[in-house]
Design a protein around this motif. Structure first.
Motif, PDB file in Angstrom:
ATOM      1  N   LEU A  75       0.829  -1.201   0.000  1.00 51.41           N
ATOM      2  CA  LEU A  75       0.000   0.000   0.000  1.00 51.41           C
ATOM      3  C   LEU A  75       0.867   1.255   0.000  1.00 51.41           C
ATOM      4  O   LEU A  75       0.588   2.211  -0.734  1.00 51.41           O
ATOM      5  CB  LEU A  75      -0.912   0.001   1.222  1.00 51.41           C
ATOM      6  N   SER A  78       2.478   1.946  -3.442  1.00 49.55           N
ATOM      7  CA  SER A  78       1.493   2.396  -4.428  1.00 49.55           C
ATOM      8  C   SER A  78       1.045   3.825  -4.144  1.00 49.55           C
ATOM      9  O   SER A  78       0.985   4.664  -5.052  1.00 49.55           O
ATOM     10  CB  SER A  78       0.297   1.438  -4.427  1.00 49.55           C
ATOM     11  N   SER A 132     -11.784   1.052   1.421  1.00 49.80           N
ATOM     12  CA  SER A 132     -11.052   0.744   0.196  1.00 49.80           C
ATOM     13  C   SER A 132     -10.286   1.993  -0.223  1.00 49.80           C
ATOM     14  O   SER A 132     -10.691   3.114   0.081  1.00 49.80           O
ATOM     15  CB  SER A 132     -11.991   0.283  -0.922  1.00 49.80           C
ATOM     16  N   ARG A 134      -8.367   3.845  -3.522  1.00 52.03           N
ATOM     17  CA  ARG A 134      -8.139   3.881  -4.957  1.00 52.03           C
ATOM     18  C   ARG A 134      -6.981   4.833  -5.254  1.00 52.03           C
ATOM     19  O   ARG A 134      -6.981   5.981  -4.810  1.00 52.03           O
ATOM     20  CB  ARG A 134      -9.393   4.337  -5.695  1.00 52.03           C
ATOM     21  N   VAL A 238      -5.640   1.610  -9.501  1.00 53.96           N
ATOM     22  CA  VAL A 238      -5.741   0.405  -8.684  1.00 53.96           C
ATOM     23  C   VAL A 238      -6.616   0.675  -7.459  1.00 53.96           C
ATOM     24  O   VAL A 238      -6.473   1.705  -6.806  1.00 53.96           O
ATOM     25  CB  VAL A 238      -4.362  -0.089  -8.202  1.00 53.96           C
ATOM     26  N   TYR A 240      -7.557  -0.965  -3.773  1.00 50.44           N
ATOM     27  CA  TYR A 240      -7.191  -1.952  -2.752  1.00 50.44           C
ATOM     28  C   TYR A 240      -8.344  -2.083  -1.764  1.00 50.44           C
ATOM     29  O   TYR A 240      -8.910  -1.086  -1.312  1.00 50.44           O
ATOM     30  CB  TYR A 240      -5.928  -1.520  -2.011  1.00 50.44           C
ATOM     31  N   GLN A 249      -6.815  -7.420  -1.405  1.00 53.09           N
ATOM     32  CA  GLN A 249      -6.921  -7.675  -2.829  1.00 53.09           C
ATOM     33  C   GLN A 249      -6.860  -6.377  -3.614  1.00 53.09           C
ATOM     34  O   GLN A 249      -7.067  -5.292  -3.075  1.00 53.09           O
ATOM     35  CB  GLN A 249      -8.219  -8.426  -3.137  1.00 53.09           C
ATOM     36  N   SER A 250      -6.531  -6.505  -4.890  1.00 52.60           N
ATOM     37  CA  SER A 250      -6.436  -5.347  -5.772  1.00 52.60           C
ATOM     38  C   SER A 250      -7.288  -5.575  -7.008  1.00 52.60           C
ATOM     39  O   SER A 250      -7.503  -6.711  -7.443  1.00 52.60           O
ATOM     40  CB  SER A 250      -4.979  -5.095  -6.178  1.00 52.60           C
ATOM     41  N   ASN A 251      -7.784  -4.469  -7.541  1.00 47.46           N
ATOM     42  CA  ASN A 251      -8.529  -4.484  -8.799  1.00 47.46           C
ATOM     43  C   ASN A 251      -7.872  -3.430  -9.688  1.00 47.46           C
ATOM     44  O   ASN A 251      -7.951  -2.241  -9.388  1.00 47.46           O
ATOM     45  CB  ASN A 251     -10.002  -4.175  -8.554  1.00 47.46           C
ATOM     46  N   THR A 252      -7.214  -3.854 -10.752  1.00 42.13           N
ATOM     47  CA  THR A 252      -6.318  -3.001 -11.509  1.00 42.13           C
ATOM     48  C   THR A 252      -6.830  -2.758 -12.926  1.00 42.13           C
ATOM     49  O   THR A 252      -7.298  -3.691 -13.595  1.00 42.13           O
ATOM     50  CB  THR A 252      -4.917  -3.651 -11.592  1.00 42.13           C
TER      51      THR A 252
END
Length: 389
Positions: A75, A78, A132, A134, A238, A240, A249-252
């Protein structure tokens, strides 16, 4: 050696000679020995069980600690890059991204929705549920800064001015880069794709390609001298979050070889992460340092310019189930506390000794009292926001 006769002649005649008795154990002696052996086995077993339990607890605690450190490090790395490529131009911060891919809004049915040009967005979890985070930045690993548009500018309604953006510098622009045209923070900023390497030309071309990012006549607004382009490369976007199986988890955002955009979907990074909390660090008095922390997402350009840091805490859970002790006590009785300092202005903070702490919710987990927890926290300066001046 001669054998001993079975009978010997004595004064009274023949007498039978009894063979010498062999040594042995009685039944009582055997039972006593067996009982002693069982007691010794029980003592050894109990010692081994206690030792093995302590070993499993230490190993599980070590695994939880490693997972928490790695999650926080990911984290931090990023978030440190948040805002790269655009935050040095304050006028871009806060504008809503708009695009057309294959004639439609590529974010219309996507999760998450189209981003704003802001470095970090915290979505607050309800009632202590995990937040979360972003993170948005340019994916260019060479060089990316806002590029000024120069006269005569871009105009989709004028022949000769509808497919090229004249700019002051073409440094690091390459074919395939996604460019964001910016008017100001309150006007939607529009995305197109560089259709060729600029070479010696002082312009970024966008050839009409309705099947990709360059719908004919789009961007559909004129951009004049003094406005600018942002080179996002392939968008480093991304999100998190903590998944339902207690993983970070990540959504990229992903740009395929044919330029098709998508999001990767949840990708598990680290297990046994059960909570994630974050706060914006804001400079509300314009003195260059953070003076307040909250989770209120700004809604204006002025509000975003106050955000200089992000404060993050993650909670990791040991995977070792711990039984209650002889006094019927659990290894965890209350939600773990995040020490945020005695002078903290975080509204959720409560007194804890001589300091203040934020309770981090874990009591929603199954058998939560039978596990151990560790809190890891850090403050991440948004260096691209700090360096923008």
């Amino acid at each position: 050696m001669p054998r001993q006769p079975l009978f010997a002649k004595g004064a009274t005649g023949l007498a039978r000679i009894r063979p010498s008795a062999h040594a042995g154990f009685t039944l009582i002696e055997l039972m006593i020995g067996l009982a002693i052996g069982l007691l010794a086995t029980l003592a050894i077993t109990q010692t081994l069980l206690v030792s093995e339990g302590q070993k499993r607890t230490a190993t599980a605690g070590s695994n939880a600690q490693v997972g928490g450190v790695l999650a926080l490090s990911t984290l931090r790395q990023s978030i440190q890059m948040a805002g790269y490529g655009f935050s040095s131009s304050p006028d871009s911060i806060g504008c809503q991204v708009q695009a057309r891919f294959n004639g439609a809004d590529p974010w219309a049915a996507a999760t998450p929705v189209a981003p704003q040009m802001v470095p970090v967005v915290i979505t607050n979890g309800a009632s202590g549920a995990p937040d979360s985070i972003r993170v948005l930045s340019s994916s260019k690993n060479s060089f990316s800064v806002p590029i000024r548009i120069i006269a005569p500018g871009y105009n989709p309604a004028l022949a000769g001015f509808e497919t090229a953006f004249p700019i002051a510098s073409v440094r690091s622009v390459a074919q395939g880069d996604l460019m964001v045209a910016v008017t100001d923070s309150t006007t939607t900023c529009q995305v197109f794709q560089a259709s060729a390497d600029p070479g010696a030309l002082s312009q970024v071309d966008r050839a009409d390609d309705s099947a990709k990012w360059n719908l004919a006549g789009y961007p559909d607004r004129a951009y004049n001298d003094g406005q600018f382009l942002i080179n996002m490369g392939a968008f480093n976007d991304v999100v998190y979050s903590v998944g339902v199986r207690n993983t970070l988890q990540s959504n990229t955002f992903v740009l395929a070889a044919d330029s098709t955009p998508s999001y990767s979907g949840p990708v598990n990074l680290f297990s046994n992460i059960v909570n994630l909390q974050a706060y914006y660090g804001k400079d509300t008095d314009a003195n260059g340092s953070v003076d307040t922390w909250d989770n209120v997402t700004p809604t204006t350009n002025a509000g975003w310019l106050q955000v200089l840091a992000i404060r993050v805490a993650v909670v990791s859970q040991s995977n070792q189930f711990e039984k209650t002790d002889s006094n019927n006590k659990n290894v965890t009785e209350t939600n773990p506390l995040w020490d945020v300092g005695a002078d903290s202005l975080i509204t959720e903070a409560v007194a804890c000794g001589t300091s203040k702490c934020v309770p981090l919710k874990v009591d929603h987990l199954t058998d939560w009292k039978q596990y151990r927890y560790k809190v890891f926290d850090t403050i991440v300066p948004l260096r691209n926001m700090i360096w923008r001046s």
